[in-house]
Design a protein around this motif. Sequence first.
Motif, PDB file in Angstrom:
ATOM      1  N   VAL A 137       0.942  -1.254  -0.011  1.00  0.00           N
ATOM      2  CA  VAL A 137      -0.005  -0.014  -0.032  1.00  0.00           C
ATOM      3  C   VAL A 137       0.957   1.215  -0.246  1.00  0.00           C
ATOM      4  O   VAL A 137       0.575   2.164  -0.709  1.00  0.00           O
ATOM      5  CB  VAL A 137      -0.888   0.054   1.223  1.00  0.00           C
ATOM      6  CG1 VAL A 137      -1.651   1.122   1.388  1.00  0.00           C
ATOM      7  CG2 VAL A 137      -1.795  -1.228   1.219  1.00  0.00           C
ATOM      8  N   TYR A 138       1.890   1.205   0.513  1.00  0.00           N
ATOM      9  CA  TYR A 138       2.992   2.190   0.664  1.00  0.00           C
ATOM     10  C   TYR A 138       4.315   1.627   0.157  1.00  0.00           C
ATOM     11  O   TYR A 138       4.502   0.459   0.463  1.00  0.00           O
ATOM     12  CB  TYR A 138       3.278   2.640   2.204  1.00  0.00           C
ATOM     13  CG  TYR A 138       2.194   3.592   2.635  1.00  0.00           C
ATOM     14  CD1 TYR A 138       2.087   4.914   2.637  1.00  0.00           C
ATOM     15  CD2 TYR A 138       1.148   2.866   3.489  1.00  0.00           C
ATOM     16  CE1 TYR A 138       1.070   5.758   3.167  1.00  0.00           C
ATOM     17  CE2 TYR A 138       0.065   3.492   4.067  1.00  0.00           C
ATOM     18  CZ  TYR A 138       0.330   4.916   3.836  1.00  0.00           C
ATOM     19  OH  TYR A 138      -1.059   5.532   4.527  1.00  0.00           O
ATOM     20  N   THR A 139       5.145   2.691  -0.339  1.00  0.00           N
ATOM     21  CA  THR A 139       6.732   2.278  -0.367  1.00  0.00           C
ATOM     22  C   THR A 139       7.383   3.164   0.328  1.00  0.00           C
ATOM     23  O   THR A 139       6.908   4.354   0.656  1.00  0.00           O
ATOM     24  CB  THR A 139       7.329   2.325  -2.027  1.00  0.00           C
ATOM     25  OG1 THR A 139       6.917   3.454  -2.551  1.00  0.00           O
ATOM     26  CG2 THR A 139       6.416   1.334  -2.947  1.00  0.00           C
ATOM     27  N   THR A 140       8.710   2.928   0.632  1.00  0.00           N
ATOM     28  CA  THR A 140       9.422   3.795   1.351  1.00  0.00           C
ATOM     29  C   THR A 140      10.685   4.122   0.780  1.00  0.00           C
ATOM     30  O   THR A 140      11.741   4.314   1.743  1.00  0.00           O
ATOM     31  CB  THR A 140       9.686   3.313   3.011  1.00  0.00           C
ATOM     32  OG1 THR A 140      10.264   1.893   3.021  1.00  0.00           O
ATOM     33  CG2 THR A 140       8.218   2.998   3.781  1.00  0.00           C
ATOM     34  N   TYR A 141      10.914   3.978  -0.202  1.00  0.00           N
ATOM     35  CA  TYR A 141      12.135   4.327  -0.896  1.00  0.00           C
ATOM     36  C   TYR A 141      12.340   5.744  -1.013  1.00  0.00           C
ATOM     37  O   TYR A 141      11.174   6.364  -1.617  1.00  0.00           O
ATOM     38  CB  TYR A 141      12.332   3.858  -2.375  1.00  0.00           C
ATOM     39  CG  TYR A 141      12.516   2.234  -2.378  1.00  0.00           C
ATOM     40  CD1 TYR A 141      13.799   1.831  -1.926  1.00  0.00           C
ATOM     41  CD2 TYR A 141      11.536   1.465  -2.974  1.00  0.00           C
ATOM     42  CE1 TYR A 141      14.023   0.700  -2.194  1.00  0.00           C
ATOM     43  CE2 TYR A 141      11.950   0.127  -3.206  1.00  0.00           C
ATOM     44  CZ  TYR A 141      12.900  -0.346  -2.689  1.00  0.00           C
ATOM     45  OH  TYR A 141      13.476  -1.718  -2.838  1.00  0.00           O
ATOM     46  N   GLY A 142      13.412   6.513  -0.815  1.00  0.00           N
ATOM     47  CA  GLY A 142      13.388   7.756  -0.629  1.00  0.00           C
ATOM     48  C   GLY A 142      12.154   8.484   0.190  1.00  0.00           C
ATOM     49  O   GLY A 142      11.981   7.762   1.317  1.00  0.00           O
ATOM     50  N   SER A 143      11.258   9.107  -0.251  1.00  0.00           N
ATOM     51  CA  SER A 143      10.125   9.829   0.876  1.00  0.00           C
ATOM     52  C   SER A 143       9.151   8.517   0.431  1.00  0.00           C
ATOM     53  O   SER A 143       8.879   8.176  -0.610  1.00  0.00           O
ATOM     54  CB  SER A 143       9.904  11.230   0.378  1.00  0.00           C
ATOM     55  OG  SER A 143       9.580  11.347  -0.912  1.00  0.00           O
ATOM     56  N   PRO A 144       8.413   8.234   1.513  1.00  0.00           N
ATOM     57  CA  PRO A 144       7.464   7.191   1.531  1.00  0.00           C
ATOM     58  C   PRO A 144       6.213   7.639   0.550  1.00  0.00           C
ATOM     59  O   PRO A 144       5.858   8.936   0.357  1.00  0.00           O
ATOM     60  CB  PRO A 144       6.912   7.187   2.826  1.00  0.00           C
ATOM     61  CG  PRO A 144       8.009   7.503   3.812  1.00  0.00           C
ATOM     62  CD  PRO A 144       8.755   8.808   3.137  1.00  0.00           C
ATOM     63  N   THR A 147       1.229   3.442  -3.183  1.00  0.00           N
ATOM     64  CA  THR A 147       1.583   2.807  -4.397  1.00  0.00           C
ATOM     65  C   THR A 147       0.567   3.337  -5.782  1.00  0.00           C
ATOM     66  O   THR A 147       0.742   2.908  -6.813  1.00  0.00           O
ATOM     67  CB  THR A 147       1.607   1.569  -4.357  1.00  0.00           C
ATOM     68  OG1 THR A 147       0.442   1.031  -3.927  1.00  0.00           O
ATOM     69  CG2 THR A 147       2.566   0.762  -3.564  1.00  0.00           C
ATOM     70  N   SER A 148      -0.553   4.048  -5.390  1.00  0.00           N
ATOM     71  CA  SER A 148      -1.273   4.514  -6.301  1.00  0.00           C
ATOM     72  C   SER A 148      -0.703   5.535  -7.465  1.00  0.00           C
ATOM     73  O   SER A 148      -1.373   5.744  -8.497  1.00  0.00           O
ATOM     74  CB  SER A 148      -2.552   5.257  -5.596  1.00  0.00           C
ATOM     75  OG  SER A 148      -1.803   6.351  -5.013  1.00  0.00           O
ATOM     76  N   HIS A 149       0.426   6.075  -7.256  1.00  0.00           N
ATOM     77  CA  HIS A 149       0.935   7.115  -8.185  1.00  0.00           C
ATOM     78  C   HIS A 149       2.419   6.726  -8.680  1.00  0.00           C
ATOM     79  O   HIS A 149       3.187   6.207  -7.756  1.00  0.00           O
ATOM     80  CB  HIS A 149       0.810   8.418  -7.907  1.00  0.00           C
ATOM     81  CG  HIS A 149       1.580   8.959  -6.697  1.00  0.00           C
ATOM     82  ND1 HIS A 149       2.981   9.211  -6.794  1.00  0.00           N
ATOM     83  CD2 HIS A 149       1.248   8.932  -5.368  1.00  0.00           C
ATOM     84  CE1 HIS A 149       3.440   9.601  -5.743  1.00  0.00           C
ATOM     85  NE2 HIS A 149       2.581   9.251  -4.709  1.00  0.00           N
ATOM     86  N   PHE A 150       2.728   6.906  -9.848  1.00  0.00           N
ATOM     87  CA  PHE A 150       3.978   6.894 -10.549  1.00  0.00           C
ATOM     88  C   PHE A 150       4.996   7.428  -9.793  1.00  0.00           C
ATOM     89  O   PHE A 150       4.958   8.691  -9.666  1.00  0.00           O
ATOM     90  CB  PHE A 150       3.830   7.162 -12.126  1.00  0.00           C
ATOM     91  CG  PHE A 150       5.246   6.518 -12.589  1.00  0.00           C
ATOM     92  CD1 PHE A 150       5.088   5.355 -13.071  1.00  0.00           C
ATOM     93  CD2 PHE A 150       6.455   7.685 -12.774  1.00  0.00           C
ATOM     94  CE1 PHE A 150       6.494   5.103 -13.703  1.00  0.00           C
ATOM     95  CE2 PHE A 150       7.382   7.141 -13.417  1.00  0.00           C
ATOM     96  CZ  PHE A 150       7.458   5.951 -13.862  1.00  0.00           C
TER      97      PHE A 150
END
Length: 212
Positions: A137-144, A147-150
Amino acid sequence: MNAFLVREDDGFTLVDTATRAADDLLAAARSAGGQIRRIALTHGHGDHVGSLDALKEQLGSSVQVLMPELDARIHDGEKVVAGKLPGSWPKLATKPDVRLSASDRVGSLEVVSCPGHSPGHVAFLDTRDRTLLAGDVYTTYGSPAVTSHFYARFPFAAMATWDKRRDVESARILRAFDPPLLAVGHGPPLRDPAAAMDAAIARAVSRLPKDG
Ligand SMILES: [Zn+2]
C-alpha cells in the motif's frame, strides 16, 4: 523486496516470501532460533509469493499458508474483477490452507483489509506493539509514497496497482492505526511514520485522476 519473520511462541510467521529467497529465509529463521510455522501473504503478486512453492516443498505439511481471499481466488483462475489485472500473477503449485478475511487472526497478527494495489490486498497489524506490515500500500524508498501514483524511485509498485482510488482509501485506513513502525514490501522500515504517511496520502490524492 522485503519479507518478515514475526516471532510467535511456536516459531515464526513469515510475511511474504520475495522471489528465489527460500533458502535465505529458512536460514534466517534457523539463525533466529525458530521454524517457519505459517506463511502469511499480503497479496498475490509474484514478488511476494515468488518463493512460496520452494518453501512449501521444504517445509511440507508443517507450514500453514494463508492468502487473502480474493487474491487466492485469482490464483485459482477465477475472474473476480472486471478488466485486466495489472501486476504479475505467476502460476503457483501451492494452494493456501486458509483464505484470509478482515479481522482474522494469524498468531499475534490481525488481518486488515486494504484493497487497491491488488483486489484482495491485506496488511497485518501486530497486536502486541501495533507494528504494521503494510505490504504494497506504501513504498518507503526515498520519501514514502502510496503505490497509487507513479513514483520514479520505484515505478513498479504503481504500474502493478489495480485500483488507485481504493489504494489511497486503504492508505488512509492504515494511517488511522497510527502505527509506531511501518514495514512495507519495498523500502526500509519506518519508525514514527505518521507525518510521512500523511504527506504520502496528500501527494497521492493530488495525483488521482479527476474523472471517474
Ligand atoms: Zn504488489
